[in-house]
Design a protein around this motif. Sequence first.
Motif, PDB file in Angstrom:
ATOM      1  N   ARG A 212       0.829  -1.207   0.000  1.00  0.00           N
ATOM      2  CA  ARG A 212       0.000   0.000   0.000  1.00  0.00           C
ATOM      3  C   ARG A 212       0.857   1.249   0.000  1.00  0.00           C
ATOM      4  O   ARG A 212       0.587   2.227  -0.708  1.00  0.00           O
ATOM      5  CB  ARG A 212      -0.930  -0.001   1.212  1.00  0.00           C
ATOM      6  CG  ARG A 212      -1.829  -1.223   1.325  1.00  0.00           C
ATOM      7  CD  ARG A 212      -2.301  -1.389   2.758  1.00  0.00           C
ATOM      8  NE  ARG A 212      -1.162  -1.421   3.653  1.00  0.00           N
ATOM      9  CZ  ARG A 212      -1.216  -1.084   4.944  1.00  0.00           C
ATOM     10  NH1 ARG A 212      -2.355  -0.689   5.471  1.00  0.00           N
ATOM     11  NH2 ARG A 212      -0.147  -1.146   5.704  1.00  0.00           N
ATOM     12  N   LEU A 326      -1.381   4.300   7.653  1.00  0.00           N
ATOM     13  CA  LEU A 326      -0.824   2.993   7.298  1.00  0.00           C
ATOM     14  C   LEU A 326       0.219   2.516   8.295  1.00  0.00           C
ATOM     15  O   LEU A 326       0.376   1.307   8.512  1.00  0.00           O
ATOM     16  CB  LEU A 326      -0.157   3.052   5.916  1.00  0.00           C
ATOM     17  CG  LEU A 326      -1.002   3.364   4.689  1.00  0.00           C
ATOM     18  CD1 LEU A 326      -0.124   3.289   3.446  1.00  0.00           C
ATOM     19  CD2 LEU A 326      -2.170   2.406   4.569  1.00  0.00           C
ATOM     20  N   ILE A 385      -6.482   3.343  -5.514  1.00  0.00           N
ATOM     21  CA  ILE A 385      -5.865   3.508  -4.199  1.00  0.00           C
ATOM     22  C   ILE A 385      -6.870   3.288  -3.075  1.00  0.00           C
ATOM     23  O   ILE A 385      -6.599   2.546  -2.120  1.00  0.00           O
ATOM     24  CB  ILE A 385      -5.229   4.905  -4.098  1.00  0.00           C
ATOM     25  CG1 ILE A 385      -4.106   5.036  -5.135  1.00  0.00           C
ATOM     26  CG2 ILE A 385      -4.701   5.152  -2.689  1.00  0.00           C
ATOM     27  CD1 ILE A 385      -3.471   6.400  -5.185  1.00  0.00           C
ATOM     28  N   LEU A 388      -7.743  -0.383  -2.662  1.00  0.00           N
ATOM     29  CA  LEU A 388      -6.584  -1.130  -2.173  1.00  0.00           C
ATOM     30  C   LEU A 388      -6.404  -0.933  -0.674  1.00  0.00           C
ATOM     31  O   LEU A 388      -6.199  -1.900   0.074  1.00  0.00           O
ATOM     32  CB  LEU A 388      -5.325  -0.677  -2.913  1.00  0.00           C
ATOM     33  CG  LEU A 388      -4.012  -1.293  -2.422  1.00  0.00           C
ATOM     34  CD1 LEU A 388      -3.986  -2.785  -2.739  1.00  0.00           C
ATOM     35  CD2 LEU A 388      -2.815  -0.595  -3.039  1.00  0.00           C
ATOM     36  N   LEU A 389      -6.493   0.295  -0.198  1.00  0.00           N
ATOM     37  CA  LEU A 389      -6.302   0.548   1.223  1.00  0.00           C
ATOM     38  C   LEU A 389      -7.440  -0.016   2.066  1.00  0.00           C
ATOM     39  O   LEU A 389      -7.227  -0.412   3.209  1.00  0.00           O
ATOM     40  CB  LEU A 389      -6.175   2.056   1.470  1.00  0.00           C
ATOM     41  CG  LEU A 389      -5.009   2.766   0.784  1.00  0.00           C
ATOM     42  CD1 LEU A 389      -4.871   4.182   1.317  1.00  0.00           C
ATOM     43  CD2 LEU A 389      -3.712   2.014   0.959  1.00  0.00           C
ATOM     44  N   GLN A 392      -7.002  -4.162   2.218  1.00  0.00           N
ATOM     45  CA  GLN A 392      -5.935  -4.745   3.011  1.00  0.00           C
ATOM     46  C   GLN A 392      -6.000  -4.245   4.436  1.00  0.00           C
ATOM     47  O   GLN A 392      -6.519  -3.182   4.735  1.00  0.00           O
ATOM     48  CB  GLN A 392      -4.576  -4.407   2.383  1.00  0.00           C
ATOM     49  CG  GLN A 392      -4.448  -4.954   0.964  1.00  0.00           C
ATOM     50  CD  GLN A 392      -3.025  -4.863   0.470  1.00  0.00           C
ATOM     51  OE1 GLN A 392      -2.092  -4.777   1.252  1.00  0.00           O
ATOM     52  NE2 GLN A 392      -2.860  -4.907  -0.839  1.00  0.00           N
TER      53      GLN A 392
END
Length: 403
Positions: A212, A326, A385, A388-389, A392
């Motif tokens: 990420r 993150l 994006i 994806l974030l 996961q």
Amino acid sequence: MPVIGGAGRLPRTVWWLVLARAVNRLGAFSLGFLTVLITTDFGVSLVAAGVISAAFGLATIPSRLLGGVLADRLGRRRTIVAGLVGCALAQAGIAVSGSVAMVAAFAVLLGLVFEIYEPPSQAMIADAVRPEQQAQAFSLFNTALAVGGMGAGLIAAGLGRWDLRWLFVADAVSCLICAAVIRLALPADPPPATRRPASAAAGDRSAWRDHRLLVLLFSGTLFAVIFMQVGMAMPLALVRRGLEAADAGLLSAVSAVVMVACQPLLRWTAGLSHHAAMTSGYLLLAAGLAGYAMADGLPGHLAATVVWSAGDVLMFGRSYALVVDLAPPDARGRYLAVFGTCWGFATVLAPLCGTRLLEHAGPAGLWGGLAAACLLLAAAQLTVIRPLLRRQGSYAIVGAGPP
């Protein structure tokens, strides 16, 4: 992804960091004159001077990574002070150098310590504020850089007419002043025994193994390449259109004023998620760059500058807030350092891309192409994006579980 609620008043730590950054940027005007000093004082060719400047630029990439590691292991305040003192020593070394070899050595040394300041400063901001304040704090930190740059040009114009070496002396003094502000005004780092040790999963290489973060690094590098064209390619583009290259300084000053004036925009968009705010920012950037593509005179360029500067305020702080989201708490410095290398990569890529576009497509093609790239970033933020974030987990490090 949580939305940004009412930000409230920022902690004192953030304001001291903002002030120190502005003071440091106020003195950071000497680097643009490094090649001039080398060629005029030592009679070296422009190509050789460019190689020395490029060596400085390359050295800044490991410098930022070192700053991230030291921030998490040595402590935020200690790392900031050490980096600033190192910059002061290197700048003073350049000022007193009696040979090209000495200048080159101190230039590389300056590159190796130049970015140490950034990751611990950003990590200290992330530590000091609530999650809903991060976008506002990071945006203000970035605005301090632009505001300091306004005064830097005036100082350079005065000292540069006297003796170029005094520019490096003044820069060294500003670094020491900044270090003193940080040392005296900010809270001390906690003792090593009370700091959480970095776990194996959050080790030195973990950030580079987080898919990420690498996606954010890629998009951040593309943004940085686009953003740097405004400073690097603008003077050449203005000349191509029959305007004065010096008008780029006026546009830069207007941009800084807009960034300050648009800080309330962060409160008005507080209800937006990071991704929605960044997408809106990219769209404003695209509109501003498209304005450059269509502008013929200075008024059109000024109007376009207002638009893209507002977009920068809207999205810049959110990008760093995403990185903080993150990062494991004991690896924030390293995550921010890895993400921050996008500016080092852009320093190498931006001149190559900008000059080629300008040569083959002219100002309209340059700015139009960059506007199209901003539209791609806006689309990617929502379609690639964000999913994806969300998909996961919080610590999706390849081959490792959460710390």
